[in-house]
Design a protein around this motif. Structure first.
Motif, PDB file in Angstrom:
ATOM      1  N   GLU A 179      22.699   4.598  18.877  1.00  0.00           N
ATOM      2  CA  GLU A 179      23.766   3.618  18.577  1.00  0.00           C
ATOM      3  C   GLU A 179      24.211   3.878  16.964  1.00  0.00           C
ATOM      4  O   GLU A 179      25.450   3.585  16.636  1.00  0.00           O
ATOM      5  CB  GLU A 179      23.577   1.982  18.568  1.00  0.00           C
ATOM      6  CG  GLU A 179      24.469   0.997  18.488  1.00  0.00           C
ATOM      7  CD  GLU A 179      25.461   0.921  19.472  1.00  0.00           C
ATOM      8  OE1 GLU A 179      26.548   0.560  19.231  1.00  0.00           O
ATOM      9  OE2 GLU A 179      25.322   1.870  20.630  1.00  0.00           O
ATOM     10  N   THR A 180      23.275   4.022  15.909  1.00  0.00           N
ATOM     11  CA  THR A 180      23.731   4.091  14.484  1.00  0.00           C
ATOM     12  C   THR A 180      24.525   5.342  14.290  1.00  0.00           C
ATOM     13  O   THR A 180      25.694   4.938  13.551  1.00  0.00           O
ATOM     14  CB  THR A 180      22.234   4.194  14.114  1.00  0.00           C
ATOM     15  OG1 THR A 180      21.446   3.089  14.016  1.00  0.00           O
ATOM     16  CG2 THR A 180      22.745   4.470  12.367  1.00  0.00           C
ATOM     17  N   VAL A 181      24.365   6.437  15.208  1.00  0.00           N
ATOM     18  CA  VAL A 181      25.128   7.455  14.844  1.00  0.00           C
ATOM     19  C   VAL A 181      26.627   7.141  15.514  1.00  0.00           C
ATOM     20  O   VAL A 181      27.620   7.639  14.775  1.00  0.00           O
ATOM     21  CB  VAL A 181      24.309   8.749  15.634  1.00  0.00           C
ATOM     22  CG1 VAL A 181      25.338   9.874  15.638  1.00  0.00           C
ATOM     23  CG2 VAL A 181      23.151   9.106  15.191  1.00  0.00           C
ATOM     24  N   ARG A 182      26.673   6.742  16.462  1.00  0.00           N
ATOM     25  CA  ARG A 182      27.796   6.204  17.236  1.00  0.00           C
ATOM     26  C   ARG A 182      28.704   5.425  16.126  1.00  0.00           C
ATOM     27  O   ARG A 182      29.904   5.714  16.179  1.00  0.00           O
ATOM     28  CB  ARG A 182      27.732   5.512  18.709  1.00  0.00           C
ATOM     29  CG  ARG A 182      27.243   6.318  19.795  1.00  0.00           C
ATOM     30  CD  ARG A 182      27.205   5.974  21.052  1.00  0.00           C
ATOM     31  NE  ARG A 182      28.571   6.127  21.614  1.00  0.00           N
ATOM     32  CZ  ARG A 182      29.408   5.275  21.894  1.00  0.00           C
ATOM     33  NH1 ARG A 182      28.876   3.903  22.088  1.00  0.00           N
ATOM     34  NH2 ARG A 182      30.682   5.434  22.314  1.00  0.00           N
ATOM     35  N   LYS A 183      28.072   4.544  15.908  1.00  0.00           N
ATOM     36  CA  LYS A 183      28.980   3.562  14.879  1.00  0.00           C
ATOM     37  C   LYS A 183      29.404   4.285  13.721  1.00  0.00           C
ATOM     38  O   LYS A 183      30.482   3.951  13.125  1.00  0.00           O
ATOM     39  CB  LYS A 183      27.886   2.411  14.311  1.00  0.00           C
ATOM     40  CG  LYS A 183      27.648   1.352  15.338  1.00  0.00           C
ATOM     41  CD  LYS A 183      26.579   0.281  14.836  1.00  0.00           C
ATOM     42  CE  LYS A 183      26.350  -0.851  16.040  1.00  0.00           C
ATOM     43  NZ  LYS A 183      25.358  -1.646  15.694  1.00  0.00           N
ATOM     44  N   ASN A 184      28.480   5.143  12.977  1.00  0.00           N
ATOM     45  CA  ASN A 184      29.145   5.956  11.920  1.00  0.00           C
ATOM     46  C   ASN A 184      30.196   6.951  12.467  1.00  0.00           C
ATOM     47  O   ASN A 184      31.149   6.882  11.380  1.00  0.00           O
ATOM     48  CB  ASN A 184      27.777   6.930  11.562  1.00  0.00           C
ATOM     49  CG  ASN A 184      26.718   6.171  10.656  1.00  0.00           C
ATOM     50  OD1 ASN A 184      27.039   5.049  10.212  1.00  0.00           O
ATOM     51  ND2 ASN A 184      25.708   6.669  10.655  1.00  0.00           N
ATOM     52  N   LEU A 185      30.304   7.504  13.603  1.00  0.00           N
ATOM     53  CA  LEU A 185      31.221   8.428  13.747  1.00  0.00           C
ATOM     54  C   LEU A 185      32.611   7.611  14.161  1.00  0.00           C
ATOM     55  O   LEU A 185      33.604   7.982  13.620  1.00  0.00           O
ATOM     56  CB  LEU A 185      30.809   8.866  15.228  1.00  0.00           C
ATOM     57  CG  LEU A 185      30.089  10.069  15.236  1.00  0.00           C
ATOM     58  CD1 LEU A 185      29.308  10.469  16.546  1.00  0.00           C
ATOM     59  CD2 LEU A 185      30.185  11.295  14.309  1.00  0.00           C
TER      60      LEU A 185
END
Length: 383
Positions: A179-185
């Motif tokens: 989820e953190t990576v998706r939010k960053n993207l």
């Protein structure tokens, strides 16, 4: 921009979204998430320390610095550098990134030209020109950035987890990232959500799969069979790069097409305009000497000494000079009428094929020179 870091690993990288699976450390989705984070950190600057002890990062918006870092990463992947955990004994298995380093260097040169060239300063104040230039730079930035986010992790994965590669190729999916990576993207510039959707959330394509699966064969091949496998891998990945990533994100835009049509006309009519060409050098410009002409491929024209016939499997002319290209008296050879529109996928592919042929020929015949140039580009990693 946050990071999932060590504390997230300790939490098992669980995904809070309904109907999504848990992304744990041993899974493909964890590995893809980690490598995606590693990729965008390479074009970021460190920020404040977060509550979990990890450091935040911000995407570099300066076009020149970001392009240099992307080019450097491609170069380092090819060179099997320590910072990408490469294996120097296997150098050559990643052939596309070597060409990618030169291609992005040309993107850097385009950004530099837009900032510094005299002709741009003379006409840059015109409202229409200023608007078109900004739009084209935005399109170049979008394609260059998202191509990097899409294609670098494929190479990094094979470097880190070659035994899991065949299985995990089919499981890369941005919608399943941590989820953190998706939010960053989602926070990134250049139409992040729309761009990722156009790239089918980073899922593998047929051309990608064919090119990626040649990595192992290249490692295992002998000196006779290796060059053809390298070239084949390069072509499959280039097809994906051109027909999927760049066509969808850059060249399909009607305004970009209009500007590129005008650019193709002014290239030869307005003194001082930048050529649509690829130079196989770390520098943006080359002196017009006989040897240097072998290092340049210009869109819409054959090069000096570029023979369409009498080539062997490597694209080499058996009767050519030491550089693999027999010189002709004129600066350029015949005009290629079918290679004028950069935005047209089929016409652009003719140009890309000539670039790939020239690159492959030089990599086989002038290896030391080419790798010296790639190493020079690799030094830009902290731009």
């Amino acid at each position: 921009m946050g990071t999932f870091g060590r504390s997230a690993q300790e939490q098992g990288l669980t995904n809070p979204r309904p109907a999504s699976r848990i992304c744990v450390e041993a899974d493909c989705c964890y590995k893809w998430s980690a490598l995606q984070e590693q990729t965008y950190k390479r074009v970021s600057t460190p920020g404040r320390t977060l509550d979990n002890g990890a450091q935040s990062h911000t995407i570099i918006l300066d076009n020149l610095r970001r392009a240099k870092r992307i080019a450097a990463t491609y170069a380092r992947i090819y060179l099997e550098s320590e910072d990408v955990q490469g294996d120097k004994a296997k150098k050559g298995r990643y052939y596309w990134p070597a060409l990618g380093a030169f291609a992005v260097k040309q993107v850097y040169c385009g950004f530099k030209f837009a900032d510094e060239a005299l002709v741009m300063k003379l006409v840059g104040w015109l409202p229409a020109f200023k608007k078109d230039n900004a739009l084209l730079l935005e399109a170049m930035s979008r394609g260059n950035f998202w191509l990097f986010q899409e294609i670098a992790p494929w190479h990094l994965f094979y470097t880190h987890w070659p035994d899991d590669f065949d299985e995990c190729i089919e499981e890369r999916d941005e919608q399943q990232f941590h989820e953190t990576v998706r939010k960053n993207l989602k926070t990134f510039p250049w139409n992040s959500q729309e761009s990722i959707a156009k790239l089918d959330h980073f899922r593998v394509t047929a051309d990608l799969r064919r090119g990626l699966k040649l990595f192992k064969k290249i490692e295992e091949a002998d000196e006779i069979g290796r060059p053809q496998l390298q070239y084949d891998s390069l072509v499959f990945l280039a097809k994906h790069e051109q027909n999927v990533v760049l066509q969808r994100l850059t060249y399909a835009d009607a305004e970009v097409q209009r500007i590129l049509k005008m650019q193709a006309t002014t290239e030869t009519m307005v003194p001082g305009m930048m050529e649509r060409a690829v130079f196989f050098a770390a520098a943006c410009e080359l002196h017009e000497t006989e040897p240097n002409r072998a290092l340049k491929v210009r869109m819409g024209y054959t090069q000096d000494g570029e023979h369409e016939e009498s080539r062997d499997m490597l694209g080499r002319d058996p009767e050519a000079d030491a550089f693999g290209l027999a010189p002709r008296p004129t600066r350029f050879g015949r005009e290629l009428k079918a290679e004028k529109a950069l935005f047209d996928a089929s016409q652009r592919w003719l140009f890309v094929t000539r670039v790939a042929d020239a690159f492959h020929r030089l990599m086989q015949k002038r290896t030391t020179y080419m790798e010296d140039q790639i190493a020079a580009i690799a030094s830009w990693s902290n731009a």
